[in-house]
Design a protein around this motif. Structure first.
Motif, mmCIF file in Angstrom:
data_model
loop_
_atom_site.group_PDB
_atom_site.id
_atom_site.type_symbol
_atom_site.label_atom_id
_atom_site.label_comp_id
_atom_site.label_asym_id
_atom_site.label_seq_id
_atom_site.Cartn_x
_atom_site.Cartn_y
_atom_site.Cartn_z
ATOM 1 N N GLY A 115 0.834 -1.191 0.000
ATOM 2 C CA GLY A 115 0.000 0.000 0.000
ATOM 3 C C GLY A 115 0.871 1.245 0.000
ATOM 4 N N GLN A 116 0.224 2.400 0.028
ATOM 5 C CA GLN A 116 0.942 3.660 -0.100
ATOM 6 C C GLN A 116 1.533 4.131 1.221
ATOM 7 O OE1 GLN A 116 -2.275 3.301 0.123
ATOM 8 N NE2 GLN A 116 -3.127 4.926 1.382
ATOM 9 N N GLY A 117 1.115 3.539 2.339
ATOM 10 C CA GLY A 117 1.621 3.930 3.645
ATOM 11 C C GLY A 117 0.729 4.955 4.314
ATOM 12 N N THR A 118 0.660 4.885 5.631
ATOM 13 C CA THR A 118 -0.116 5.847 6.412
ATOM 14 C C THR A 118 0.676 6.211 7.668
ATOM 15 O OG1 THR A 118 -2.281 6.284 7.424
ATOM 16 C CG2 THR A 118 -1.419 4.054 7.669
ATOM 17 N N GLN A 119 0.683 7.493 7.982
ATOM 18 C CA GLN A 119 1.497 7.980 9.098
ATOM 19 C C GLN A 119 0.786 7.764 10.429
ATOM 20 O OE1 GLN A 119 4.713 9.549 9.089
ATOM 21 N NE2 GLN A 119 4.514 9.293 11.309
ATOM 22 N N VAL A 120 1.512 7.233 11.382
ATOM 23 C CA VAL A 120 1.049 7.127 12.767
ATOM 24 C C VAL A 120 2.039 7.895 13.630
ATOM 25 C CG1 VAL A 120 0.677 5.604 14.738
ATOM 26 C CG2 VAL A 120 -0.114 4.923 12.457
ATOM 27 N N THR A 121 1.543 8.869 14.378
ATOM 28 C CA THR A 121 2.387 9.667 15.251
ATOM 29 C C THR A 121 1.843 9.586 16.665
ATOM 30 O OG1 THR A 121 2.914 11.194 13.447
ATOM 31 C CG2 THR A 121 3.363 11.943 15.695
ATOM 32 N N VAL A 122 2.702 9.187 17.591
ATOM 33 C CA VAL A 122 2.307 9.055 18.993
ATOM 34 C C VAL A 122 3.076 10.099 19.795
ATOM 35 C CG1 VAL A 122 2.082 7.530 20.971
ATOM 36 C CG2 VAL A 122 1.956 6.591 18.652
ATOM 37 N N SER A 123 2.358 11.008 20.415
ATOM 38 C CA SER A 123 2.984 12.069 21.192
ATOM 39 C C SER A 123 3.105 11.652 22.654
ATOM 40 C CB SER A 123 2.186 13.355 21.072
ATOM 41 O OG SER A 123 0.891 13.172 21.618
ATOM 42 N N SER A 124 4.140 12.152 23.301
ATOM 43 C CA SER A 124 4.370 11.790 24.710
ATOM 44 C C SER A 124 3.663 12.740 25.642
ATOM 45 C CB SER A 124 5.874 11.798 24.987
ATOM 46 O OG SER A 124 6.417 13.056 24.694
#
Length: 124
Positions: A115-124
């Motif tokens: 697939g094209q990829g999807t961003q996952v961002t986890v903030s602290s």
């Protein structure tokens, strides 16, 4: 050919949850492998979880065991990745992958379709 379209992802605080989905179409056949990989900035593409259609032989990377669950919705031809108790170290681009083999592979080179990829961002 197999086409993969991802959805989900986004920004979440540490300890939160996200659900990624990947819809497959094309020549999927009766049995194939589906997986989620992730690639952090500057890093390699690493296997997160994999499963064999129609839903057995699930495999998880050590860093996500007990927190992530991969599943298949056969009716929708969708592979889901439920992510819970997310940590900042889970931040990456997540890719759905598929292969027409029958043995779960742990390396990116073993998968032919992406697939094209999807961003996952986890903030602290």
């Amino acid at each position: 050919q197999v086409q993969l379209v991802e959805s989900g992802g986004g920004l979440v605080q540490a300890g939160g949850s996200l659900r990624l989905s990947c819809t497959a179409s094309g020549r999927t056949g009766d049995t194939y492998l589906a997986a989620w990989f992730r690639q952090a900035s500057g890093g390699e593409r690493i296997l997160v979880a994999a499963i064999r259609w129609p839903g057995d032989n699930a495999y998880y990377g050590d860093s996500v065991k007990g927190r992530f669950t991969i599943s298949i919705d056969s009716a929708l031809s969708t592979v889901n990745l439920q992510m819970t108790n997310l940590e900042p170290s889970d931040t990456a681009v997540y890719y759905c992958a598929a292969d027409l083999g029958s043995v779960v592979g742990t390396e990116a080179v073993e998968y032919d379709y992406w697939g094209q990829g999807t961003q996952v961002t986890v903030s602290s």
